[in-house]
Design a protein around this motif. Structure first.
Motif, short mmCIF file in Angstrom:
data_model
loop_
_atom_site.label_atom_id
_atom_site.label_comp_id
_atom_site.label_asym_id
_atom_site.label_seq_id
_atom_site.Cartn_x
_atom_site.Cartn_y
_atom_site.Cartn_z
N ASP A 57 0.92 -1.16 0.06
CA ASP A 57 0.00 0.04 -0.01
C ASP A 57 0.85 1.27 0.12
N VAL A 58 2.15 1.19 0.40
CA VAL A 58 3.12 2.28 0.52
C VAL A 58 4.22 1.82 0.86
N VAL A 59 5.53 2.46 0.17
CA VAL A 59 6.87 2.11 0.23
C VAL A 59 7.19 3.22 1.24
N ILE A 60 7.91 2.84 2.13
CA ILE A 60 8.77 3.67 2.95
C ILE A 60 10.23 3.87 2.67
N LEU A 61 10.72 4.68 1.83
CA LEU A 61 12.08 4.94 1.24
C LEU A 61 12.93 5.46 2.09
N GLU A 62 14.16 4.87 2.68
CA GLU A 62 15.25 5.21 3.31
C GLU A 62 15.88 6.39 2.38
N GLY A 63 15.78 7.63 3.12
CA GLY A 63 16.83 8.61 2.34
C GLY A 63 18.07 8.74 2.76
N GLN A 64 19.00 9.50 1.86
CA GLN A 64 20.41 9.58 2.19
C GLN A 64 20.83 10.99 2.22
N GLY A 65 21.81 11.40 3.11
CA GLY A 65 22.38 12.63 2.99
C GLY A 65 21.34 13.84 3.53
N SER A 66 21.56 15.16 2.89
CA SER A 66 20.58 16.24 2.98
C SER A 66 20.77 17.19 1.98
N ILE A 67 19.80 17.91 2.04
CA ILE A 67 20.06 19.08 0.73
C ILE A 67 20.82 20.23 1.12
N LEU A 68 21.12 20.12 2.56
CA LEU A 68 22.05 21.14 2.90
C LEU A 68 23.39 20.71 3.17
N HIS A 69 23.76 19.42 2.87
CA HIS A 69 25.11 18.96 2.87
C HIS A 69 26.01 19.15 1.77
N PRO A 70 27.17 19.91 2.02
CA PRO A 70 28.07 20.17 0.92
C PRO A 70 28.60 18.80 0.37
N GLY A 71 28.94 17.69 0.90
CA GLY A 71 29.34 16.62 0.50
C GLY A 71 28.19 15.61 -0.19
N TYR A 72 27.04 15.53 0.22
CA TYR A 72 25.92 14.73 -0.07
C TYR A 72 24.76 15.07 -0.48
N ALA A 73 24.64 16.51 -0.77
CA ALA A 73 23.46 17.04 -1.29
C ALA A 73 23.04 16.30 -2.81
N GLY A 74 24.11 16.21 -3.31
CA GLY A 74 23.66 15.65 -4.75
C GLY A 74 22.96 14.26 -4.74
N VAL A 75 23.24 13.24 -3.89
CA VAL A 75 22.64 12.01 -3.58
C VAL A 75 21.04 12.11 -3.11
N THR A 76 20.98 13.23 -2.38
CA THR A 76 19.73 13.58 -1.84
C THR A 76 18.80 13.99 -2.87
N PHE A 77 19.23 15.14 -3.55
CA PHE A 77 18.53 15.63 -4.78
C PHE A 77 18.15 14.52 -5.94
N GLY A 78 19.06 13.72 -6.31
CA GLY A 78 19.02 12.58 -7.10
C GLY A 78 18.02 11.72 -6.52
N MET A 79 17.98 11.22 -5.42
CA MET A 79 16.85 10.46 -4.80
C MET A 79 15.60 11.01 -4.97
N ILE A 80 15.31 12.19 -4.35
CA ILE A 80 14.23 12.72 -4.55
C ILE A 80 13.34 12.73 -6.12
N ALA A 81 14.21 13.20 -7.01
CA ALA A 81 13.79 13.29 -8.21
C ALA A 81 13.60 12.04 -8.98
N GLY A 82 14.35 11.00 -8.33
CA GLY A 82 14.01 9.47 -9.15
C GLY A 82 12.75 8.76 -8.46
N ALA A 83 12.51 9.08 -7.03
CA ALA A 83 11.49 8.60 -6.35
C ALA A 83 10.10 9.54 -6.51
N LEU A 84 10.27 10.88 -6.85
CA LEU A 84 9.19 11.51 -6.81
C LEU A 84 8.08 11.12 -5.72
N PRO A 85 8.57 11.08 -4.27
CA PRO A 85 7.64 10.68 -3.26
C PRO A 85 6.29 11.64 -3.29
N ARG A 86 5.34 10.84 -2.48
CA ARG A 86 4.03 11.69 -2.33
C ARG A 86 4.24 12.53 -1.37
#
Length: 365
Positions: free
Chosen positions: A243-272
Motif C-alpha cells: 500500500d505504501v513504500v517507505i524509502l530510506e533517504g540519504q544525506g541532506s539537501i544542506l550537506h556540501p558533500g552529499y546533497a547531490g545524492v539527496t536531490f537525485g533520490m528525490i527526483a528519482g522517487a518523486l515521493p508523495r
C-alpha cells in the motif's frame, strides 16, 4: 529468492546471503566508537536484529554490554577483540562503522584477515570493496567464506524515466543532516504502519538497511547520472503488493558533500510525501560550517527542492532525541509540532503513531 521486475524491466534481486536472515550469528567490529553517532551500522544492527548479534568488538568499552553502552540491546556482550568473541560462536564478521569516504583503516583490514582465518563470512559496508583486494579474495576462497560488499551496486543501472512508482505511493525520509535517523525513522514508521493494518514495505538505500533487510540498492555508490534511475528501480522493485513504500533517504539537501545524492533520490522517487528527520541539539552540518536553519524554514526548503518537477509536502517531523533527557525530549517534540504545524515525535522513544496518522491522512490509506 523471488526476482522482482521494475517498471523499466530490470530485475530487482535480494542479495544471496551466505547465512539466511534470522540465522546469522554476527560479531560486529566497532573499535573505539561504539556509540549512537560513532558506529551507526553496529548500533542499528543491535537495535533491529539483536537476536543475530552475538558480540560487539570495542576494547574501549569492554567488558560491558550493549545495554550498558547504548541503553538498549540487552546482554549482547561488548568484548575487547575477536579472540574474546570466539566464545559466542559467530559465523559472520561485520565492519560496523561508516566513516566519511568509507575507507578501510589498517586495523579494519587486519581484523578482516583474522576473521577469514577463523572461517567467518564478512559483511562490509565500506566504499572500499573487499572483493577488489586480491589477497583477501584469495584467503576467502581458501577458507570457503563469502565476502559481501554491501555497497557494490548493480552494473546495469540507468537514468530515471521520470514516472516514479506506479503501484503505490512513496514516502521518503529526509534529513537536516547525515546521521539524523532517516533509516531508523523509516523502519519504525514501516513497522507501525504494518501494526495498523497497512501493507507497508521498507526500501533500503544504504548499507545498514541492506544488511538488516537483505535487499536494496546502495544509492550513495551509484554513478551520479544513475542515482534517479537506481532510486526508481528500488521503489518499483519493492512496491508489488504494498500500500505504501517507505524509502530510506540519504544525506541532506544542506550537506556540501552529499546533497547531490539527496536531490537525485528525490527526483528519482518523486515521493508523495516526506518525513523530515532532525536532531534538535545539532546546530550545523557535522564537519562543515553550514548552519541548520529552523525547522519551519527547513520544511520550506524541502517542499521547494524540486518544485519545478513536483512540489512534495512534508507530512511530519521525526526527531532523534537520544542525547536529551525525557522532559527535554518531550519539549523538543512539542516545539517542533508548534513551529511547523506538523505531526512530530521521536519514533523510537515515543512511538511512530503521530507520523502514521499523518501519513495515512496525507495518502488516504
Amino acid at each position: 529468492m523471488d526476482v522482482r521486475e521494475s517498471r523499466a524491466g530490470k530485475s530487482f534481486r535480494p542479495y544471496p546471503l551466505p547465512v539466511a536472515l534470522g540465522a546469522r550469528r554476527m560479531v560486529i567490529l566497532a573499535e573505539g566508537c561504539f556509540s549512537p553517532l560513532g558506529a551507526k551500522t553496529a548500533v542499528c544492527l543491535v537495535r533491529y536484529v539483536p537476536g543475530e548479534v552475538v558480540a560487539v568488538i570495542d576494547a574501549s568499552r569492554s567488558p560491558s554490554t550493549a545495554e550498558a553502552v547504548l541503553g538498549f540491546g540487552g546482554s549482547i556482550p561488548v568484548v575487547a577483540d575477536l579472540r574474546d568473541a570466539l566464545a559466542y560462536a559467530p559465523d559472520t564478521f561485520v565492519l560496523g562503522t561508516a566513516p566519511r569516504g568509507g575507507k578501510l583503516a589498517a586495523g579494519d583490514r587486519a581484523a578482516v584477515v583474522e576473521a577469514i582465518g577463523h572461517g567467518f563470512h564478512v559483511m562490509n559496508g565500506m566504499h572500499e570493496l573487499l572483493n577488489d583486494d586480491d589477497e583477501i579474495v584469495s584467503l576467502a576462497k581458501e577458507r570457503g567464506v563469502v565476502l559481501w560488499d554491501v555497497r557494490r551496486p548493480s552494473d546495469d543501472l540507468g537514468v530515471s524515466t521520470g514516472n516514479a512508482c506506479p503501484d503505490c505511493p512513496v514516502v521518503l525520509t529526509v534529513g537536516s543532516d547525515c546521521n539524523t535517523g532517516k533509516m531508523t525513522a523509516g523502519l519504525e514508521i514501516c513497522n507501525a504502519l504494518r501494526r495498523d493494518g497497512v501493507r507497508a514495505v521498507f526500501a533500503a538505500s544504504g548499507q545498514t538497511g541492506i544488511m538488516i533487510t537483505g535487499t536494496g540498492i546502495p544509492v550513495d555508490r551509484v554513478i551520479a547520472d544513475f542515482i534517479g534511475g537506481a532510486t526508481e528501480r528500488l521503489v518499483c522493485g519493492t512496491s508489488p503488493g504494498a500500500d505504501v513504500v517507505i524509502l530510506e533517504g540519504q544525506g541532506s539537501i544542506l550537506h556540501p558533500g552529499y546533497a547531490g545524492v539527496t536531490f537525485g533520490m528525490i527526483a528519482g522517487a518523486l515521493p508523495r510525501a516526506y518525513i523530515l528527520c532532525h536532531q534538535p541539539t545539532r546546530r550545523s552540518i557535522r564537519g562543515y560550517d553550514v548552519p541548520i536553519p529552523p525547522l519551519a524554514e527547513l520544511v520550506r526548503l524541502y517542499e521547494s527542492a524540486i518544485s519545478g518537477i513536483l512540489k512534495i509536502p512534508v507530512a511530519g517531523i521525526a526527531l532523534n532525541t537520544f542525547d536529551l533527557d525525557e522532559d527535554a525530549a518531550r519539549r523538543a517534540v512539542e516545539d517542533a509540532a508548534r513551529e511547523t504545524g506538523l505531526a512530530a515525535t521521536d519514533p523510537v522513544r515515543f512511538g511512530a503513531g503521530a507520523l502514521v496518522g499523518s501519513i495515512r491522512e496525507s495518502l488516504s490509506i
